[in-house]
Scaffold this active site. Structure first.
Site, mmCIF file in Angstrom:
data_model
loop_
_atom_site.group_PDB
_atom_site.id
_atom_site.type_symbol
_atom_site.label_atom_id
_atom_site.label_comp_id
_atom_site.label_asym_id
_atom_site.label_seq_id
_atom_site.Cartn_x
_atom_site.Cartn_y
_atom_site.Cartn_z
ATOM 1 N N SER A 40 16.226 64.556 37.205
ATOM 2 C CA SER A 40 16.995 65.382 38.565
ATOM 3 C C SER A 40 17.681 64.116 39.248
ATOM 4 O O SER A 40 16.949 64.085 40.494
ATOM 5 C CB SER A 40 16.527 66.689 39.249
ATOM 6 N N HIS A 159 12.318 69.793 35.088
ATOM 7 C CA HIS A 159 11.183 69.283 34.610
ATOM 8 C C HIS A 159 10.350 70.247 33.715
ATOM 9 O O HIS A 159 9.392 69.794 32.995
ATOM 10 C CB HIS A 159 10.282 68.832 35.778
ATOM 11 N N GLU A 168 9.278 71.695 42.271
ATOM 12 C CA GLU A 168 7.888 71.135 42.327
ATOM 13 C C GLU A 168 7.023 72.003 43.241
ATOM 14 O O GLU A 168 7.690 72.166 44.413
ATOM 15 C CB GLU A 168 7.871 69.785 42.726
ATOM 16 N N GLU A 211 5.122 64.914 35.037
ATOM 17 C CA GLU A 211 4.619 64.214 36.091
ATOM 18 C C GLU A 211 3.217 64.652 36.383
ATOM 19 O O GLU A 211 2.508 64.599 37.399
ATOM 20 C CB GLU A 211 5.160 64.692 37.712
ATOM 21 N N ASP A 246 9.460 71.073 46.328
ATOM 22 C CA ASP A 246 10.637 70.117 46.114
ATOM 23 C C ASP A 246 11.593 71.226 45.220
ATOM 24 O O ASP A 246 11.284 71.502 43.952
ATOM 25 C CB ASP A 246 10.404 69.135 45.316
ATOM 26 N N GLU A 295 11.817 69.996 50.131
ATOM 27 C CA GLU A 295 12.490 69.035 49.977
ATOM 28 C C GLU A 295 13.838 69.696 48.834
ATOM 29 O O GLU A 295 13.456 70.603 48.342
ATOM 30 C CB GLU A 295 12.018 68.255 48.786
ATOM 31 N N ASP A 320 16.657 64.570 49.498
ATOM 32 C CA ASP A 320 16.352 63.432 48.424
ATOM 33 C C ASP A 320 17.834 63.410 47.701
ATOM 34 O O ASP A 320 18.659 62.579 47.993
ATOM 35 C CB ASP A 320 15.439 64.110 47.357
ATOM 36 N N LYS A 345 13.242 56.696 47.457
ATOM 37 C CA LYS A 345 13.158 56.462 46.089
ATOM 38 C C LYS A 345 13.935 54.971 46.036
ATOM 39 O O LYS A 345 15.064 54.925 46.099
ATOM 40 C CB LYS A 345 13.808 57.365 45.209
ATOM 41 N N HIS A 373 7.934 58.526 43.862
ATOM 42 C CA HIS A 373 7.956 57.965 42.473
ATOM 43 C C HIS A 373 9.192 58.738 42.003
ATOM 44 O O HIS A 373 9.944 59.332 42.427
ATOM 45 C CB HIS A 373 7.059 58.398 41.481
ATOM 46 N N LYS A 396 4.574 61.104 47.404
ATOM 47 C CA LYS A 396 4.501 61.868 46.304
ATOM 48 C C LYS A 396 4.543 60.994 45.070
ATOM 49 O O LYS A 396 5.540 60.217 44.875
ATOM 50 C CB LYS A 396 5.324 62.879 46.286
#
Length: 444
Positions: A40, A159, A168, A211, A246, A295, A320, A345, A373, A396
């Site tokens: 994403s 995801h 998340e 993940e 997230d 997030e 993000d 990131k 990550h 994270k």
């Protein structure tokens, strides 16, 4: 000491997609770096150069980026004679060689591979650990702080194949006394959650996502939060674990509204909600569950919703897709008071120096910084060194499962072990911003 040889090759990330690896040589030896890749991705990120040839690697080959290292950037770097300890000068040199605002000529994946390898070589040149070298580059003085991990244990969004819109659901063992204890709390709760999900949804609900998190067939966010609460309680860690989300809401923003049923091709536009309604929904969850960080609660260009929510909430609101580790976007977010946290990131911006700059710019406004990550990872552990170097107190890097995730956690365990007796501390919740209040770590 200067660079004597640079060689890039195509390797594979944790999703089986090609990515760039760079071997860089000095008289001290070989230094290797591999580059991660996101699913994403924000539209404002630096360009990840892919071949786009559908007949090979489903269009995701990186032979062009590899050639850009081997035929252009590598030779130019060697010719420049810059020393490997000159991180900022080398990163600036690579940016200048590329000459585009988003690293679109050579690819951020080509540039970052060299940038990470230079960090490793610079540390070796000075004879110090990588985290110490990075801390010195960033002007951060010891004692070091180990971060609180944010374990992504329930997956939705892009995801996962379930109906869950939010991407998340994370566990943060803020009540731990050390990073080692945080890993104990995190892993035990993860295994307990596995049992809870398996009992409720069946054995196939505990297959893991990109993940390492689970993607049970839950109806929505509240059901996921209930699962986390049950697992925390059963594991015996109530009060010691906080929750972070997230939402990755850019993935379900349509025509100015938010579609929480976006994975259904026949989703009813009448049910789509406004940014204000979505903010109210978040606040209702915050009242009921120990949520400390959210997030990407809104779309990457829905500035108004961000500002409205950040003003009303007493949480860490992390940008993000909004900020993409880019100092220009971060400045805008600071001006608009749009958020109070940065997701860092390294591949969103494409060099280590710019990543450090992004973190420091955010901290100058009292933001929390969570080093992160990507969903497509490699066994490279530079982000473990970076989070200790910057002392931001938050990382994270997935669930405590899948080697490409655990590699980072294991690197942090080694660093903590190495730093025993030096005054090293564990961040707990001190890296989190709380509404308008800066993280306690920043007030030192």
């Amino acid at each position: 000491m200067s660079v004597t040889k640079v060689h890039a090759r195509q390797i594979f990330d944790s999703r089986g997609n090609p990515t760039v690896e760079v071997d860089l040589y000095t008289e001290k030896g070989r230094f290797r770096a591999a580059v991660p890749s996101g699913a994403s991705t924000g539209i404002h990120e630096a360009l990840e150069l892919r071949d786009g040839d559908k007949a090979n690697y489903v269009g995701k080959g990186v032979s062009k980026a590899v050639a850009n290292v081997n035929d252009a950037l590598g030779p130019a770097l060697i010719k420049s004679g810059l020393k490997v300890t000159q991180q900022k000068e080398i990163d600036d040199f690579l940016i200048k060689e590329d000459g585009t605002p988003n690293k679109g000529k050579y690819g951020a994946n080509a540039i970052l591979g060299i940038s990470i390898a230079i960090v490793e070589a610079g540390a070796a040149e000075k004879g110090v650990p990588v985290y110490q070298h990075l801390a010195e580059l960033a002007g951060v003085k010891p004692p070091y702080v180990l971060p609180c991990p944010a374990f992504n244990v329930i997956n939705g969004g892009s995801h996962a194949g379930n109906k869950l819109a939010f991407q998340e659901f994370m566990l943060l063992p803020t009540g731990a006394e050390s990073f080692t204890e945080a890993m104990k709390i995190g892993t035990e709760t993860y295994h307990t959650l596995k049992k809870v999900i398996s009992a409720k949804y069946g054995i196939d609900a505990v297959n893991v996502g990109d993940e390492g998190g689970f993607a049970p067939n839950v109806g929505g966010a509240e059901e996921s939060l209930e699962l986390l609460s049950e697992a925390i309680k059963k594991a015996g860690y109530e009060g010691k674990i906080k929750i972070a989300l997230d939402v990755a809401s850019s993935e379900f923003y349509k025509d100015g509204k938010y579609d929480l049923d976006f994975k259904n091709p026949n989703s009813d536009p009448q049910q789509w909600i406004s940014g204000t309604e979505l903010a109210d929904l978040y606040l209702s969850y915050v009242d009921k569950y120990p949520i400390v960080s959210i997030e990407d609660p809104f779309d990457q260009d829905d500035w108004e919703a961000w500002t409205h929510f950040t003003k009303r909430s007493k949480l860490q609101i992390v940008g993000d897709d909004l900020t993409v580790t880019n100092p220009l976007r971060i400045r805008t977010a600071i001006e608009k008071k749009a958020c109070n946290g940065l997701l860092l990131k390294i591949n969103q911006i494409g060099t280590i120096s710019e990543s450090i700059q992004a973190a420091q710019l955010s901290q100058s406004d009292g933001w929390g910084v969570m080093v992160s990550h990507r969903s497509g990872e490699t066994e490279n552990t530079i982000i473990a060194d970076l989070v200790v170097a910057l002392g931001t107190g938050q990382i994270k890097t997935g669930a405590p499962a899948r080697s490409e995730r655990v590699a980072k956690y294991n690197a942090l365990l080694r660093i903590e072990d190495e730093l025993q007796g030096t005054g090293v501390t564990f961040a707990g919740d001190k890296g989190l911003s709380v509404g308008t209040e800066a993280p306690a770590l920043l007030k030192k």
